[in-house]
Design a protein around this motif. Structure first.
Motif, short mmCIF file in Angstrom:
data_model
loop_
_atom_site.label_atom_id
_atom_site.label_comp_id
_atom_site.label_asym_id
_atom_site.label_seq_id
_atom_site.Cartn_x
_atom_site.Cartn_y
_atom_site.Cartn_z
N ARG A 1 0.83 -1.21 0.00
CA ARG A 1 0.00 0.00 0.00
C ARG A 1 0.86 1.26 0.00
O ARG A 1 0.58 2.23 -0.71
CB ARG A 1 -0.93 0.01 1.22
CG ARG A 1 -2.07 -0.98 1.13
CD ARG A 1 -3.14 -0.65 2.17
NE ARG A 1 -2.60 -0.60 3.53
CZ ARG A 1 -2.54 -1.66 4.34
NH1 ARG A 1 -2.99 -2.83 3.91
NH2 ARG A 1 -2.05 -1.54 5.55
N ALA A 2 1.93 1.23 0.81
CA ALA A 2 2.81 2.40 0.87
C ALA A 2 3.49 2.64 -0.47
O ALA A 2 3.63 3.79 -0.92
CB ALA A 2 3.86 2.21 1.97
N ILE B 1 3.04 6.04 -2.66
CA ILE B 1 4.20 6.87 -3.02
C ILE B 1 4.25 7.08 -4.52
O ILE B 1 4.53 8.20 -5.01
CB ILE B 1 5.50 6.20 -2.51
CG1 ILE B 1 5.56 6.25 -0.97
CG2 ILE B 1 6.73 6.87 -3.10
CD1 ILE B 1 6.70 5.46 -0.38
N GLU B 2 3.99 6.04 -5.32
CA GLU B 2 3.99 6.20 -6.77
C GLU B 2 2.91 7.18 -7.22
O GLU B 2 3.13 8.03 -8.09
CB GLU B 2 3.78 4.84 -7.43
CG GLU B 2 4.97 3.88 -7.27
CD GLU B 2 4.70 2.52 -7.88
OE1 GLU B 2 3.54 2.30 -8.32
OE2 GLU B 2 5.63 1.70 -7.92
N ARG B 3 1.72 7.08 -6.63
CA ARG B 3 0.63 7.98 -6.99
C ARG B 3 0.97 9.42 -6.64
O ARG B 3 0.75 10.36 -7.42
CB ARG B 3 -0.65 7.55 -6.29
CG ARG B 3 -1.88 8.38 -6.70
CD ARG B 3 -3.16 7.80 -6.15
NE ARG B 3 -3.18 7.79 -4.70
CZ ARG B 3 -3.07 6.69 -3.95
NH1 ARG B 3 -2.91 5.49 -4.54
NH2 ARG B 3 -3.11 6.74 -2.64
N GLN B 4 1.56 9.62 -5.47
CA GLN B 4 1.91 10.98 -5.05
C GLN B 4 3.07 11.54 -5.87
O GLN B 4 3.15 12.75 -6.12
CB GLN B 4 2.22 11.00 -3.56
CG GLN B 4 1.00 10.72 -2.69
CD GLN B 4 1.33 10.73 -1.22
OE1 GLN B 4 2.48 10.89 -0.83
NE2 GLN B 4 0.30 10.57 -0.39
N ARG C 1 3.50 10.95 -9.07
CA ARG C 1 2.89 11.42 -10.32
C ARG C 1 2.20 12.75 -10.11
O ARG C 1 2.28 13.65 -10.97
CB ARG C 1 1.89 10.36 -10.82
CG ARG C 1 2.53 9.08 -11.34
CD ARG C 1 1.54 8.24 -12.13
NE ARG C 1 0.44 7.79 -11.29
CZ ARG C 1 0.42 6.64 -10.64
NH1 ARG C 1 1.48 5.81 -10.71
NH2 ARG C 1 -0.63 6.29 -9.90
N ARG C 2 1.53 12.91 -8.98
CA ARG C 2 0.85 14.18 -8.70
C ARG C 2 1.84 15.32 -8.54
O ARG C 2 1.60 16.46 -9.02
CB ARG C 2 0.00 14.03 -7.46
CG ARG C 2 -1.17 13.07 -7.62
CD ARG C 2 -1.84 12.75 -6.31
NE ARG C 2 -2.47 13.93 -5.71
CZ ARG C 2 -3.05 13.91 -4.53
NH1 ARG C 2 -3.06 12.77 -3.80
NH2 ARG C 2 -3.63 14.99 -4.05
N MET C 3 2.99 15.02 -7.92
CA MET C 3 4.00 16.08 -7.73
C MET C 3 4.63 16.47 -9.05
O MET C 3 4.96 17.63 -9.28
CB MET C 3 5.06 15.62 -6.72
CG MET C 3 4.57 15.65 -5.28
SD MET C 3 5.89 15.34 -4.07
CE MET C 3 6.19 13.60 -4.34
N ARG C 4 4.83 15.48 -9.98
CA ARG C 4 5.39 15.80 -11.28
C ARG C 4 4.47 16.71 -12.09
O ARG C 4 4.93 17.56 -12.86
CB ARG C 4 5.70 14.51 -12.05
CG ARG C 4 6.98 13.81 -11.60
CD ARG C 4 7.43 12.78 -12.61
NE ARG C 4 6.48 11.67 -12.71
CZ ARG C 4 6.54 10.55 -11.99
NH1 ARG C 4 7.53 10.41 -11.10
NH2 ARG C 4 5.65 9.61 -12.12
N LYS C 5 3.19 16.54 -11.90
CA LYS C 5 2.22 17.39 -12.61
C LYS C 5 2.26 18.82 -12.07
O LYS C 5 1.93 19.77 -12.78
CB LYS C 5 0.81 16.83 -12.44
CG LYS C 5 0.59 15.54 -13.21
CD LYS C 5 -0.83 15.02 -13.00
CE LYS C 5 -1.06 13.72 -13.75
NZ LYS C 5 -2.45 13.22 -13.55
N LEU C 6 2.65 19.00 -10.82
CA LEU C 6 2.70 20.33 -10.22
C LEU C 6 3.94 21.11 -10.64
O LEU C 6 3.98 22.33 -10.50
CB LEU C 6 2.66 20.23 -8.69
CG LEU C 6 1.34 19.72 -8.09
CD1 LEU C 6 1.51 19.53 -6.58
CD2 LEU C 6 0.21 20.67 -8.39
N THR C 7 4.99 20.43 -11.12
CA THR C 7 6.23 21.11 -11.46
C THR C 7 6.20 21.65 -12.89
O THR C 7 5.44 21.17 -13.73
CB THR C 7 7.41 20.15 -11.32
OG1 THR C 7 7.20 19.01 -12.14
CG2 THR C 7 7.56 19.72 -9.89
#
Length: 408
Positions: free
Chosen positions: A392-393, A397-400, A402-408
């Protein structure tokens, strides 16, 4: 233990002083003595106790031929033409002599030592009890490590929840009226403190370490060394404590118990030779119950080991019968004296007090085994929980990421 069990034997020649000639025959080692039997006549020419030996040396007869001498009660016995070679025989004899197998039992072969069987079996079971207690302590420490890992994983999951909430705020700030895809944030998130990972190099407890005679593939290579039993596997070292080979528990394919003093450990390979070691030791009876518990599905008791452990005399008996089970059957026979004549002869040598003591030790062993089983089941559940939490962890972590890459 039977005094007639033959631990090992070698073809050789014995110098008979009375006739001044070398007699070909066979040198045999038993738990209590060294014997030499002539080939032609079958006569027993030498028979002396290990406890009576004062010196074992490598010497040369007639200054040319390599020989082995055994000094016993002032008499020197000469053995030559030893096969496979003198060094192998010397290493094995010296090992058992120095270990003083069955100490303090000079002249114990007669009926005067009526209760020696019970004392010896009691000592063996006490050793097994100590090993099982040591194993239980190691399992308890391992359980504490699992609990620590679980606490760390719970902390990681809590940190992931906090990170998820912060990412959601960054993706859709309350003051930004447009779509989140058009918004870029130049502000970098503050690095969070990473949770303390468990120490990967946790000191592993040693269950048992005994001196052994190591044979690798051929008899000509028998040399002294050490066998170390660990919760994670087996280590074989030479006399200088240099590691020769380490068997991980999952890599051990089979363990064969040839006699209570000799085992072989093998790891199979495809396309290249197997790794196999044959180990002979005076203290091997202490290690066998521990190996049986750790490798219950991979250990095999051969016929000589079963008969020596007092297992069922039926030829179809299970070769995996444990020493503890054999001891249990032996005590059960003591409670029912109407057994066969062979068992009755053996039961003379165990007194009622010794039988009572053996029953108490077996009850303790049973209690320890049940507690160990319960702890293992708890740890299995903990491992499953750790595995699912780690999965689960990883997904979070992989999902987060991807979300952080979209913010950059």
């Amino acid at each position: 233990m039977s005094e007639d069990i033959r631990i090992h034997s070698w073809p050789c020649s014995y110098y008979l002083d009375s006739s001044k000639q070398w007699i070909p025959g066979k040198l045999s080692l038993t738990p209590t003595s060294i014997k030499f039997t002539a080939d032609k006549s079958g006569e027993l020419l030498a028979d002396f106790q290990l406890s009576g030996i004062s010196e074992i040396k490598k010497e040369s007869s007639h200054l040319i031929f390599s020989s082995l001498t055994v000094l016993e009660k002032g008499a020197k016995h000469w053995f030559g033409s030893l096969q496979p070679n003198r060094n192998v025989v010397f290493n094995v004899l010296e090992h058992f002599w120095r270990e003083q197998l069955l100490p303090g039992r000079e002249g114990a072969a007669g009926a005067a030592s009526g209760s020696s069987k019970g004392r010896e079996l009691s000592g063996m079971l006490e050793g097994s009890q100590k090993r099982l207690e040591d194993t239980a302590k190691v399992l308890q420490a391992q359980g504490e490590q699992f609990d620590s890992i679980m606490r760390g994983l719970h902390k990681i999951e809590g940190d992931m929840d906090v990170a998820d909430r912060l990412l959601t705020e960054l993706e859709s700030p309350s003051w930004w009226p447009f779509s989140t895809k058009l918004w870029k944030s130049p502000v970098e998130a503050k690095p969070k403190e990473t949770p303390a990972a468990p120490d990967p190099k946790i000191q592993e407890g040693i269950l048992l370490r005994i001196p052994v005679i190591i044979t690798h593939r051929t008899d000509s290579g028998a040399k002294p060394g050490q066998l170390t039993v660990l919760p994670s596997g087996l280590e074989i070292r030479d006399c200088n404590s240099q590691l020769l080979h380490r068997f991980e528990a999952r890599d051990v394919d089979d363990i064969r118990v040839h006699t209570p003093y000799e085992i072989s450990v093998r790891q199979r390979f495809i396309g290249r030779p197997d790794v196999s070691f044959r180990l002979l030791a005076a203290r091997m009876p202490q290690a066998i119950p521990l190996l049986e518990m750790q490798f219950s599905r991979k250990i095999q008791f051969l016929e000589d080991a079963l008969g020596f452990a007092g297992a069922s005399k039926a030829p179809q008996a299970d070769l995996g019968t444990s020493i503890w089970q054999a001891a249990s059957g032996f005590l059960g026979a003591a409670a029912a004296p109407e057994g066969p004549e062979r068992e009755q002869v053996q039961l003379h040598k165990v007194s009622q007090e010794e039988a009572k003591e053996l029953r108490q030790i077996l009850q303790k062993l049973k209690g320890l085994a049940l507690e160990t089983e319960a702890e293992l089941e708890r740890q299995d559940e903990a491992l499953e929980s750790i595995g699912s939490s780690a999965d689960r962890a990883t997904l979070t972590i992989e999902r987060q990421n991807r979300r952080m890459r979209k913010l950059t």
